[in-house]
Structure formats: structure tokens, C-alpha cells
Design a protein around this motif. Structure first.
Motif, PDB file in Angstrom:
ATOM      1  N   VAL B  14       0.859  -1.174   0.000  1.00 38.83           N
ATOM      2  CA  VAL B  14       0.000   0.000   0.000  1.00 38.83           C
ATOM      3  C   VAL B  14       0.895   1.223   0.000  1.00 38.83           C
ATOM      4  O   VAL B  14       1.829   1.299   0.781  1.00 38.83           O
ATOM      5  N   ALA B  15       0.619   2.144  -0.875  1.00 42.20           N
ATOM      6  CA  ALA B  15       1.406   3.377  -0.884  1.00 42.20           C
ATOM      7  C   ALA B  15       0.779   4.386   0.062  1.00 42.20           C
ATOM      8  O   ALA B  15      -0.437   4.483   0.158  1.00 42.20           O
ATOM      9  N   THR B  16       1.574   5.108   0.778  1.00 42.90           N
ATOM     10  CA  THR B  16       1.013   6.151   1.631  1.00 42.90           C
ATOM     11  C   THR B  16       0.633   7.322   0.763  1.00 42.90           C
ATOM     12  O   THR B  16       1.089   7.477  -0.360  1.00 42.90           O
ATOM     13  N   ALA B  17      -0.211   8.161   1.309  1.00 44.62           N
ATOM     14  CA  ALA B  17      -0.738   9.269   0.533  1.00 44.62           C
ATOM     15  C   ALA B  17       0.313  10.330   0.274  1.00 44.62           C
ATOM     16  O   ALA B  17       0.102  11.241  -0.494  1.00 44.62           O
ATOM     17  N   LEU B  19       2.683  13.509   1.000  1.00 41.94           N
ATOM     18  CA  LEU B  19       2.950  14.693   1.804  1.00 41.94           C
ATOM     19  C   LEU B  19       1.900  14.947   2.883  1.00 41.94           C
ATOM     20  O   LEU B  19       2.218  15.444   3.945  1.00 41.94           O
ATOM     21  N   ASP B  32       6.845   1.413   7.385  1.00 36.96           N
ATOM     22  CA  ASP B  32       7.119   2.061   6.106  1.00 36.96           C
ATOM     23  C   ASP B  32       8.510   1.632   5.643  1.00 36.96           C
ATOM     24  O   ASP B  32       9.466   1.712   6.415  1.00 36.96           O
ATOM     25  N   LEU B  36      16.153   2.622  -1.719  1.00 32.24           N
ATOM     26  CA  LEU B  36      17.022   3.556  -2.425  1.00 32.24           C
ATOM     27  C   LEU B  36      18.076   2.769  -3.181  1.00 32.24           C
ATOM     28  O   LEU B  36      18.735   1.878  -2.624  1.00 32.24           O
ATOM     29  N   THR B  61      17.667   6.400  -7.530  1.00 39.40           N
ATOM     30  CA  THR B  61      16.209   6.434  -7.511  1.00 39.40           C
ATOM     31  C   THR B  61      15.721   5.955  -6.152  1.00 39.40           C
ATOM     32  O   THR B  61      16.280   5.024  -5.566  1.00 39.40           O
ATOM     33  N   LEU B  62      14.678   6.611  -5.657  1.00 41.69           N
ATOM     34  CA  LEU B  62      14.087   6.306  -4.355  1.00 41.69           C
ATOM     35  C   LEU B  62      12.619   5.974  -4.560  1.00 41.69           C
ATOM     36  O   LEU B  62      11.928   6.643  -5.332  1.00 41.69           O
ATOM     37  N   THR B  63      12.133   4.948  -3.877  1.00 42.22           N
ATOM     38  CA  THR B  63      10.703   4.633  -3.992  1.00 42.22           C
ATOM     39  C   THR B  63       9.915   5.460  -2.977  1.00 42.22           C
ATOM     40  O   THR B  63      10.453   5.970  -1.998  1.00 42.22           O
ATOM     41  N   ASP B  64       8.618   5.566  -3.205  1.00 40.77           N
ATOM     42  CA  ASP B  64       7.706   6.030  -2.169  1.00 40.77           C
ATOM     43  C   ASP B  64       7.690   4.963  -1.079  1.00 40.77           C
ATOM     44  O   ASP B  64       8.098   3.820  -1.308  1.00 40.77           O
ATOM     45  N   LEU B  66       6.707   1.959   1.086  1.00 42.79           N
ATOM     46  CA  LEU B  66       5.832   0.789   0.986  1.00 42.79           C
ATOM     47  C   LEU B  66       5.304   0.514   2.383  1.00 42.79           C
ATOM     48  O   LEU B  66       6.072   0.468   3.342  1.00 42.79           O
ATOM     49  N   ASP B  67       3.996   0.355   2.490  1.00 41.57           N
ATOM     50  CA  ASP B  67       3.378   0.098   3.789  1.00 41.57           C
ATOM     51  C   ASP B  67       3.262  -1.412   3.961  1.00 41.57           C
ATOM     52  O   ASP B  67       2.414  -2.038   3.347  1.00 41.57           O
TER      53      ASP B  67
END
Lengths: 205, 272
Positions: B14-17, B19, B32, B36, B61-64, B66-67
Motif C-alpha cells: 500500500v502506498a502512503t498518501a 505529503l 514504512d 534507495l 532512484t528512491l521509492t515512495d 511501501l506500507d
């Protein structure tokens, strides 16, 4: 008397006689907002290269025509004691530069000014206590964009009870908070005992 | 680049929303995890628990976040389209605790071999007006000093360790030098320590290959409100003190009482 509108979200302020009482603010920690990803969704990525941080859009002027308030605004931070910095000149408002600005998608733009000072006398924000719900507030940004708000509430709140996390909120719906001091003056501390807080909401989404 | 998520992962990604979500509160049952990529010149596939999570993951590159449910995850990094049986890095087991933020970094060890390190991100609240600066050594290089505005702010930082401090919000000129020296091997570069944000700077690349660089990750939402608003110092527009009003009313009533008594006496005299 000040109007009492429930604008503090979970916090309810009650006017009881001449004293202000307040329920305990709800815990400030809000659960993360998660959105489920389906099987076809992608993981967001972005470059980790060192780059410039997007600059905010500072407000530079606040006008409340119905009160003949028209002040210039400059960015301010925090004092050494952790309180919000306030421009010494009562005719200059301070915009809390670490919080939201009028162009932000979320959060409260906080602008405060001294109600008075021994050097400058009584300031324009002394009129805030007489603000009317429904009155129009215009905030001009450094880019020259005029953001229009309408006053939703005018409250006098004992300083110790000011719900700081609500006032300085950065995640909720966009709002404007105009703050000054009021109530009785404590000559021992040199400070007023209350804050006058005007909350206004954008007239355009 | 192509990214995809396979349904086989029991945790459910699940991606967090982003900002808008305060970073401190993750969840009582999940963590979370950011990924990187800090190995130069090596595009990779990232496998988690036997499934490809990210394909063609590029350096820097950095990912958002991950939950992920708390627990153990086995990560393997391969060259693109290589089978999981031919790992470039790993397998490594990442143990995630609930309500904690991590960044797993694929990077070079001090000796230049590709490796992976998981760091825990400090999401403690920062005081109003301050931000957190974290520096992580993930480069093929010996111990370094981190210079802020030309002076050593952190000394003897070794791969794969980190140092951190809360600083007044603002821009600093950051550079990295071999320990005990002030001649930069990276930078100087402007790093913006934002208020209420953990700004995590990675020294990555290889000294030998001449490609040392800084990467940056920011985690926001750590801010605290100022202590209050003192916006008046003269008392010129103060409301009267009710205690004084009380005294005033009592005094007035006393006067009225005296006056009444006098009047009564005068009347009594006149009538007497």
C-alpha cells in the motif's frame, strides 16, 4: 460578544459566562492516510538527486475592508523561547513561514500581529475582535495573486488553552488564521492573557 | 522504467498518501519501507519474498514508502531479467517492526562490493523552527568527516553508518572529506534542512571510480507547533480586570449605601 462557531475540528470551545472552557484537544497524531493499491498499480519512485526545495509563496498583505485593516506581511519563524516570532511594528503582520501559505493545498496560513506595543501604540489588528462572521479578508501573495477568504469565526481564547496543533495545522483543509492578543493584560509578564483568533476559509476552492 | 506489483505478496503493498500524511504515525501493525538504489551504473530488478517487486530500478532512484505488515522480508537484487537464483546482492532478510520507518539501500561497501543496508529513519518530532539532518555513508570510500559550512560537523563516519542532528531550519553548505581533512571529496553542495523534515543525505558511489555523489531523501510531517503567540506588549487595549471591576462595584454599592443612610438620616432629622 464574540461569536462561537465550531471551527476547531475535534476541539470544542464553550463560552460559559465570562470564562472560556475547552475540552481536551484530541490526540494530534492522525493515522496515515493509505490508499490501497491494486495488483496493477505501480510503486511511485523519484530521483534522489540533490535538488532545490520548492519555495513557499509568502503572503505580503492582508486586507479586511470592513474593519479598514490593511497591513503588510513578512515571513517570521520562532523566537528563542519557541513562541511564534511577531514583527515589532504593530502595523506589520508576521506570516509563520514554516506553516502553510495561501497557495498551499492543505493547512492553515497563520498571520499574527501585535495588538499594541509601548513604542508603536495600538495596531490595526486591534480591530480583529470586532470582526464579523462573513466579512471578506484578502491576502495578497508575493506573486501578486489575491486570495480571498470569508471569516468563519472570531474567538477569544485564553493563551494556555489555545489549541496550537489546530491553529498551526498543516494537513487539514486550507484556512487562514489571523491572530493577535486581547483580554486582560498581565503587567507582571507584560503579556495579554488571551489570543484573539479569526478563522477564515477560502471563497474559491 | 517499469514497475509492477504482483499479487502474491501476502502483505499487500500500500502506498502512503505522501505529503499529507504525518510521518510519525505509521500504524500499529505496519512499517514504512523506502528503497534507495545507490549502486552506480547498475540497473536492477528487486525481488521481495520470491516475486519481482520493481523491474529496471535505476541508480539514484528512491521509492515512495511501501506500507508493509511487520515481519521478515527476503530481498534479492538481480541484474535485469536475471533469475532470482543469480543474485547481484542478497538474499538479505529485512526485519520490519511495526510503526517504524526504514530505508533499505542497495549500495557499495567500503571495499566496493555491492551490498544492502537497512537504516531506521528517525521520525521523532522536531522542535518548532528546526529540522533533522541525517548523513549516511553508503559509498566505497574510507571513513569521512561531514563538513557543514566548511567546518567538520560529524567526524569519522564509516560505511555503513549514519550520524544525525537537529538543526535550525535553513540551507547549509555540505561537503564530505576524508577523516581529518577538509578537502572535499564530495561537494560542497547546498542542502536545505527543512523545518519539521528529516533530510537524509547519502554519500554514495566510489572514490576509486571518481563518481562519489550525494543523494537525498526527505521525510516530512515531524513538525511541532510553536509554543504560542504573544502579540501585544503594552496593555493599551486590555479588557478591565474583573477583580478591579468587582472592587469598583463593591465600592459603588458602599457609596450608595452611605448615600442612602445619609439621605435617611437627613430625612429623619427633617421629619424629627
Amino acid at each position: 460578544m464574540f461569536s462561537q462557531i465550531g471551527v476547531w475540528g475535534m476541539t470544542v470551545l464553550l463560552l460559559a459566562g465570562c470564562s472560556w472552557t475547552q475540552e481536551q484537544p484530541s490526540p494530534s497524531a492522525t493515522p496515515s492516510q493509505h490508499s490501497s493499491l491494486g495488483a496493477d498499480s505501480e510503486i511511485g519512485t523519484h530521483s534522489a538527486a540533490l535538488g532545490a526545495v520548492p519555495a513557499p509563496t509568502p503572503p505580503t498583505r492582508v486586507q479586511i475592508p470592513s474593519l479598514e485593516v490593511d497591513v503588510t506581511v513578512r515571513p517570521v519563524g520562532v523566537e528563542a523561547d519557541g513562541f511564534m516570532e511577531i514583527p515589532p511594528d504593530v502595523a506589520v503582520g508576521g506570516w509563520y513561514k514554516y506553516g502553510s501559505d495561501p497557495a498551499s493545498d492543505t493547512g492553515t496560513t497563520v498571520i499574527a500581529a501585535h495588538v499594541d506595543s509601548p513604542k508603536y501604540g495600538i495596531g490595526p489588528f486591534a480591530a480583529l475582535k470586532d470582526a464579523s462572521v462573513g466579512a471578506v479578508v484578502s491576502v495578497t501573495s508575493a506573486e501578486g495573486v489575491v486570495h480571498e477568504y470569508v471569516i468563519e469565526s472570531v474567538e477569544r481564547i485564553e493563551k494556555a488553552r489555545l489549541p496550537l496543533d489546530e491553529v498551526f495545522d498543516r494537513e487539514g483543509a486550507p484556512r487562514l488564521a489571523l491572530i493577535t492578543c486581547g483580554g486582560q493584560f498581565d503587567y507582571g509578564t507584560g503579556h495579554y492573557e488571551d489570543n484573539i483568533v479569526v478563522i477564515a476559509i477560502p471563497t474559491t476552492p | 522504467m517499469r514497475y509492477k506489483i504482483l499479487t502474491g505478496l501476502a502483505a499487500g503493498f500500500v502506498a502512503t498518501a505522501g505529503l499529507a500524511a504525518p510521518a510519525q504515525a505509521i500504524s500499529p501493525s505496519t512499517a514504512d519501507l523506502y528503497l534507495l538504489h545507490a549502486v552506480p551504473d547498475l540497473t536492477v530488478d528487486v525481488w521481495v519474498n520470491g516475486e519481482v517487486l520493481i523491474e529496471d530500478f535505476a541508480p539514484e532512484t528512491l521509492t515512495d514508502p511501501l506500507d508493509l505488515a511487520a515481519g521478515d522480508y527476503e530481498v534479492v537484487i538481480t541484474a535485469p531479467d536475471d533469475p532470482i537464483s543469480s543474485p547481484a546482492i542478497g538474499p538479505v532478510t529485512l526485519t520490519l517492526a511495526a510503526n517504524t520507518s526504514y530505508t533499505a539501500v542497495a549500495h557499495l561497501a567500503a571495499d566496493g562490493t555491492p551490498t544492502a543496508t537497512m537504516f531506521t529513519n528517525d521520525l521523532a518530532t522536531t522542535a518548532a523552527g528546526t529540522g533533522r539532518l541525517t548523513v549516511r555513508h553508503t559509498a566505497a570510500a574510507p571513513a569521512v568527516d561531514v563538513l557543514a559550512n566548511g567546518e567538520a560537523a560529524f567526524t569519522n563516519l564509516e560505511n555503513p553508518n549514519e550520524v544525525k542532528a537537529d538543526l535550525p531550519a535553513g540551507t547549509i553548505s555540505a561537503a564530505v572529506a576524508a577523516t581529518g581533512t577538509t578537502e572535499p571529496v564530495i561537494g560542497p553542495a547546498d542542502v536545505n534542512v527543512q523545518e519539521g523534515v528529516n533530510t537524509i543525505v547519502y554519500a554514495w558511489g566510489s572514490l576509486e571510480d571518481g563518481n562519489l555523489a550525494l543523494a537525498v531523501q526527505t521525510i516530512d510531517g515531524l513538525h511541532a507547533a510553536p509554543g504560542g503567540v504573544n502579540s501585544g506588549t503594552a496593555g493599551l487595549v486590555a479588557d478591565p480586570d474583573p477583580a478591579l471591576i468587582g472592587i469598583g462595584i463593591a465600592g459603588l454599592m458602599a457609596l450608595l449605601a452611605v448615600g442612602t443612610m445619609v439621605t435617611l438620616r437627613v430625612r429623619a432629622k427633617n421629619e424629627g
